[in-house]
Design a protein around this motif. Structure first.
Motif, PDB file in Angstrom:
ATOM      1  N   ALA A  28       0.977  -1.146   0.040  1.00  0.00           N
ATOM      2  CA  ALA A  28       0.210  -0.032  -0.031  1.00  0.00           C
ATOM      3  C   ALA A  28       1.089   1.170   0.059  1.00  0.00           C
ATOM      4  CB  ALA A  28      -0.961  -0.099   1.198  1.00  0.00           C
ATOM      5  N   LEU A  29       1.893   1.254   0.789  1.00  0.00           N
ATOM      6  CA  LEU A  29       2.845   2.414   0.910  1.00  0.00           C
ATOM      7  C   LEU A  29       3.475   2.712  -0.570  1.00  0.00           C
ATOM      8  CD1 LEU A  29       4.521   4.345   2.337  1.00  0.00           C
ATOM      9  CD2 LEU A  29       5.993   2.781   2.834  1.00  0.00           C
ATOM     10  N   VAL A  30       3.877   1.498  -1.181  1.00  0.00           N
ATOM     11  CA  VAL A  30       4.496   1.593  -2.792  1.00  0.00           C
ATOM     12  C   VAL A  30       3.431   2.157  -3.472  1.00  0.00           C
ATOM     13  CG1 VAL A  30       5.546   0.321  -4.792  1.00  0.00           C
ATOM     14  CG2 VAL A  30       6.169  -0.085  -2.205  1.00  0.00           C
ATOM     15  N   LEU A  31       2.297   1.692  -3.588  1.00  0.00           N
ATOM     16  CA  LEU A  31       1.303   2.251  -4.465  1.00  0.00           C
ATOM     17  C   LEU A  31       1.080   3.500  -4.189  1.00  0.00           C
ATOM     18  CD1 LEU A  31      -1.132  -0.941  -4.509  1.00  0.00           C
ATOM     19  CD2 LEU A  31       0.281  -0.051  -6.137  1.00  0.00           C
ATOM     20  N   SER A  32       0.955   4.026  -2.839  1.00  0.00           N
ATOM     21  CA  SER A  32       0.713   5.532  -2.473  1.00  0.00           C
ATOM     22  C   SER A  32       1.636   6.443  -3.213  1.00  0.00           C
ATOM     23  CB  SER A  32       0.814   5.637  -0.970  1.00  0.00           C
ATOM     24  OG  SER A  32       1.632   5.439  -0.525  1.00  0.00           O
ATOM     25  N   ILE A  33       3.033   6.070  -3.142  1.00  0.00           N
ATOM     26  CA  ILE A  33       4.174   6.881  -3.762  1.00  0.00           C
ATOM     27  C   ILE A  33       3.947   6.934  -5.216  1.00  0.00           C
ATOM     28  CG2 ILE A  33       6.527   6.601  -3.985  1.00  0.00           C
ATOM     29  CD1 ILE A  33       6.966   5.535  -1.161  1.00  0.00           C
ATOM     30  N   LEU A  34       3.509   5.685  -5.717  1.00  0.00           N
ATOM     31  CA  LEU A  34       3.343   5.549  -7.312  1.00  0.00           C
ATOM     32  C   LEU A  34       2.137   6.765  -7.541  1.00  0.00           C
ATOM     33  CD1 LEU A  34       3.703   4.136 -10.156  1.00  0.00           C
ATOM     34  CD2 LEU A  34       2.058   2.423  -9.040  1.00  0.00           C
ATOM     35  N   GLU A  35       1.434   6.607  -6.828  1.00  0.00           N
ATOM     36  CA  GLU A  35       0.129   7.620  -7.219  1.00  0.00           C
ATOM     37  C   GLU A  35       0.582   9.034  -7.158  1.00  0.00           C
ATOM     38  OE1 GLU A  35      -3.932   8.750  -8.095  1.00  0.00           O
ATOM     39  OE2 GLU A  35      -2.742   6.925  -8.633  1.00  0.00           O
ATOM     40  N   ILE A  36       1.376   9.357  -6.109  1.00  0.00           N
ATOM     41  CA  ILE A  36       1.642  10.584  -5.972  1.00  0.00           C
ATOM     42  C   ILE A  36       2.835  11.072  -7.021  1.00  0.00           C
ATOM     43  CG2 ILE A  36       3.132  12.211  -4.446  1.00  0.00           C
ATOM     44  CD1 ILE A  36       2.256  10.478  -1.932  1.00  0.00           C
ATOM     45  N   SER A  37       3.661   9.949  -7.257  1.00  0.00           N
ATOM     46  CA  SER A  37       4.639  10.288  -8.491  1.00  0.00           C
ATOM     47  C   SER A  37       3.884  10.616  -9.977  1.00  0.00           C
ATOM     48  CB  SER A  37       5.669   9.480  -8.558  1.00  0.00           C
ATOM     49  OG  SER A  37       5.073   8.232  -8.835  1.00  0.00           O
ATOM     50  N   LEU A  38       2.971   9.654 -10.155  1.00  0.00           N
ATOM     51  CA  LEU A  38       2.150   9.896 -11.392  1.00  0.00           C
ATOM     52  C   LEU A  38       1.123  11.042 -11.439  1.00  0.00           C
ATOM     53  CD1 LEU A  38       1.171   6.257 -11.804  1.00  0.00           C
ATOM     54  CD2 LEU A  38       2.765   7.486 -13.338  1.00  0.00           C
ATOM     55  N   SER A  39       0.564  11.672 -10.197  1.00  0.00           N
ATOM     56  CA  SER A  39      -0.346  12.515 -10.056  1.00  0.00           C
ATOM     57  C   SER A  39       0.194  14.041  -9.767  1.00  0.00           C
ATOM     58  CB  SER A  39      -1.478  12.377  -9.332  1.00  0.00           C
ATOM     59  OG  SER A  39      -1.884  11.023  -9.704  1.00  0.00           O
ATOM     60  N   PHE A  40       1.544  14.091  -9.638  1.00  0.00           N
ATOM     61  CA  PHE A  40       1.930  15.573  -9.165  1.00  0.00           C
ATOM     62  C   PHE A  40       1.548  16.530 -10.174  1.00  0.00           C
ATOM     63  CE2 PHE A  40       4.706  18.849  -8.383  1.00  0.00           C
ATOM     64  CZ  PHE A  40       5.048  18.982  -6.914  1.00  0.00           C
ATOM     65  N   ASP A  41       1.812  16.369 -11.597  1.00  0.00           N
ATOM     66  CA  ASP A  41       1.224  17.127 -12.607  1.00  0.00           C
ATOM     67  C   ASP A  41      -0.240  17.400 -12.487  1.00  0.00           C
ATOM     68  OD1 ASP A  41       1.019  14.646 -13.310  1.00  0.00           O
ATOM     69  OD2 ASP A  41       1.759  14.796 -15.398  1.00  0.00           O
ATOM     70  N   ASN A  42      -1.066  16.348 -12.167  1.00  0.00           N
ATOM     71  CA  ASN A  42      -2.578  16.654 -11.939  1.00  0.00           C
ATOM     72  C   ASN A  42      -2.913  17.425 -10.887  1.00  0.00           C
ATOM     73  OD1 ASN A  42      -5.284  16.059 -12.103  1.00  0.00           O
ATOM     74  ND2 ASN A  42      -5.164  14.233 -10.910  1.00  0.00           N
ATOM     75  N   ALA A  43      -2.022  17.426  -9.796  1.00  0.00           N
ATOM     76  CA  ALA A  43      -1.910  18.625  -8.685  1.00  0.00           C
ATOM     77  C   ALA A  43      -2.087  19.829  -9.055  1.00  0.00           C
ATOM     78  CB  ALA A  43      -1.137  18.379  -7.554  1.00  0.00           C
ATOM     79  N   VAL A  44      -1.216  20.274  -9.874  1.00  0.00           N
ATOM     80  CA  VAL A  44      -0.869  21.408 -10.516  1.00  0.00           C
ATOM     81  C   VAL A  44      -1.935  21.914 -11.418  1.00  0.00           C
ATOM     82  CG1 VAL A  44       0.678  23.047 -11.965  1.00  0.00           C
ATOM     83  CG2 VAL A  44       1.726  21.348 -10.491  1.00  0.00           C
ATOM     84  N   VAL A  45      -2.610  21.046 -12.397  1.00  0.00           N
ATOM     85  CA  VAL A  45      -3.603  21.541 -13.274  1.00  0.00           C
ATOM     86  C   VAL A  45      -4.806  21.801 -12.591  1.00  0.00           C
ATOM     87  CG1 VAL A  45      -4.973  20.623 -15.062  1.00  0.00           C
ATOM     88  CG2 VAL A  45      -2.591  20.325 -14.917  1.00  0.00           C
ATOM     89  N   ASN A  46      -5.108  20.690 -11.316  1.00  0.00           N
ATOM     90  CA  ASN A  46      -6.304  20.913 -10.465  1.00  0.00           C
ATOM     91  C   ASN A  46      -6.030  22.332  -9.844  1.00  0.00           C
ATOM     92  OD1 ASN A  46      -6.919  18.053 -10.934  1.00  0.00           O
ATOM     93  ND2 ASN A  46      -6.538  17.299  -8.960  1.00  0.00           N
ATOM     94  N   ALA A  47      -4.944  22.904  -9.281  1.00  0.00           N
ATOM     95  CA  ALA A  47      -4.967  24.124  -8.573  1.00  0.00           C
ATOM     96  C   ALA A  47      -5.224  25.226  -9.548  1.00  0.00           C
ATOM     97  CB  ALA A  47      -3.639  24.150  -8.093  1.00  0.00           C
ATOM     98  N   LEU A  48      -4.967  25.054 -10.741  1.00  0.00           N
ATOM     99  CA  LEU A  48      -5.110  26.131 -12.028  1.00  0.00           C
ATOM    100  C   LEU A  48      -6.431  26.513 -12.214  1.00  0.00           C
ATOM    101  CD1 LEU A  48      -2.506  25.036 -14.780  1.00  0.00           C
ATOM    102  CD2 LEU A  48      -2.694  27.258 -13.629  1.00  0.00           C
ATOM    103  N   ILE A  49      -7.307  25.028 -12.104  1.00  0.00           N
ATOM    104  CA  ILE A  49      -8.779  25.047 -12.094  1.00  0.00           C
ATOM    105  C   ILE A  49      -9.344  25.451 -11.009  1.00  0.00           C
ATOM    106  CG2 ILE A  49     -10.843  23.831 -13.112  1.00  0.00           C
ATOM    107  CD1 ILE A  49      -8.794  22.193 -14.821  1.00  0.00           C
ATOM    108  N   LEU A  50      -9.088  25.072  -9.970  1.00  0.00           N
ATOM    109  CA  LEU A  50      -9.783  25.148  -8.565  1.00  0.00           C
ATOM    110  C   LEU A  50      -9.782  26.609  -7.884  1.00  0.00           C
ATOM    111  CD1 LEU A  50     -10.895  23.001  -6.542  1.00  0.00           C
ATOM    112  CD2 LEU A  50      -8.820  23.195  -5.395  1.00  0.00           C
ATOM    113  N   LYS A  51      -8.640  27.403  -8.552  1.00  0.00           N
ATOM    114  CA  LYS A  51      -8.621  28.770  -8.146  1.00  0.00           C
ATOM    115  C   LYS A  51      -9.770  29.708  -8.759  1.00  0.00           C
ATOM    116  CE  LYS A  51      -5.060  30.515 -11.259  1.00  0.00           C
ATOM    117  NZ  LYS A  51      -3.728  31.125 -11.554  1.00  0.00           N
ATOM    118  N   LYS A  52     -10.358  29.081  -9.853  1.00  0.00           N
ATOM    119  CA  LYS A  52     -11.531  29.579 -10.714  1.00  0.00           C
ATOM    120  C   LYS A  52     -12.873  29.367 -10.175  1.00  0.00           C
ATOM    121  CE  LYS A  52      -8.698  29.270 -14.953  1.00  0.00           C
ATOM    122  NZ  LYS A  52      -8.856  28.756 -16.213  1.00  0.00           N
TER     123      LYS A  52
END
Length: 330
Positions: A28-52
């Protein structure tokens, strides 16, 4: 902590041993790290849209959205997919996941090419729409972005490029998979057009009178959920290469999804996107690269470590370029 305890409980219930419990916790720890590494760019795009979005819809994205991300995409979606592919109802698919996880994983992996085509097409269009925007004034890599921005003057150029890319990759599929690849990819394109079109409609319908921020925020919420789903496809399918236990996958990827939401909140509250001029560019480059990796992954297996690291490297380069720009123009 809750995710860790849940992983220990699931591991112990399946194996009946302390060793099995800690093995499940580690996976589960490995999978959580995998998800974070795959989705870091997703967090940036989410923030771009979320602030609107309005505060109310921001809160809904962080509450309803996380429920959809964890339970919808990590539990319900795989069950429905296995049900459709295995010609069984979702309850039978759940029983299969509980009592015959190897068979469940086998059926899930059969859908890998179609999932990659759908998610890859959607994400590729997200990236292309950003780079084909002809009204852009800020460029990070001028030699790439200026020509693409100029091409954006052609209506629907990003859709044409995406469809052509799908066709090219379909030629490398096994004959029995070519139509599945194309159909799923076109489904991703249609989904993007519908979601993006709905967003444009809700944004423009209030102009001339007053802009309804709630309606606009709702459309952005829908867009974010589809975007999140497209990002999660790669992680969900890739997780079955590590374990065939659906519940360990849900826990590990769910913890990662919570962490990504935390990064999104930080980016919005700290106004990080304004401070780093090229961070937005880096995120969309990472999305485009991820889409291409999903396409290439239907032909040749690509290590998940590479997929996760490449996005972090690109975003890191964008941050360094932004710091240098700020230093030059301080």
């Amino acid at each position: 902590m809750v995710g860790g305890i849940a992983a220990l409980v699931v591991g112990h219930s399946y194996t009946g041993t302390i060793r099995g419990a800690f093995k499940a916790w580690f996976i589960a720890l490995v999978l959580s790290i995998l998800e974070i590494s795959l989705s870091f760019d997703n967090a940036v795009v989410n923030a771009l849209i979320l602030k609107k979005m309005t505060h109310k819809w921001q809160h809904r994205f962080l509450t309803w959205g996380i429920l959809i991300a964890v339970f919808g995409m990590r539990l319900v979606f795989p069950l429905i997919l296995v049900g459709v592919l295995g010609h069984i109802n979702p309850i039978e698919a759940l029983k299969l996941a509980l009592f015959s996880p190897a068979d469940y994983a086998h059926i899930m992996m059969k859908s890998r090419i179609s999932i990659a085509a759908f998610g890859g097409a959607f994400l590729f269009l997200v990236a292309m729409k950003y780079f084909f925007e002809h009204r852009k004034e800020v460029y990070w890599i001028h030699s790439i972005e200026r020509p693409l921005s100029a091409m954006g003057r052609l209506n629907a150029a990003e859709i044409a490029v995406t469809l052509f890319t799908l066709y090219l990759f379909s030629r490398f599929q096994m004959p029995s998979e070519q139509m599945n690849f194309l159909a799923a990819g076109i489904g991703g394109v249609i989904t993007f057009i519908l979601v993006d079109g709905l967003s444009e409609f809700l944004n423009s319908s209030g102009q001339g009178k007053h802009i309804d921020l709630n309606r606009t925020s709702m459309s952005l919420f829908l867009y974010l959920e589809v975007l999140d789903a497209s990002f999660s496809f790669d992680g969900v399918v890739g997780a079955f290469a590590i374990t065939n236990n659906l519940f360990i996958i849900m826990i590990g990827l769910g913890v990662g999804a919570f962490f990504v939401r935390s990064i999104t909140i930080m980016l919005v509250e700290k106004n990080t996107l304004h401070q780093y001029r090229y961070l937005e560019h880096g995120a969309f480059y990472a999305i485009g690269i991820l889409a291409m990796i999903m396409f290439v992954g239907t032909i040749k297996e690509i290590p998940e470590v590479f997929t996760g690291l490449i996005g972090i490297i690109v975003i890191g380069a964008a941050i360094i370029s932004s710091i240098r720009y700020n230093a030059r123009n301080s």
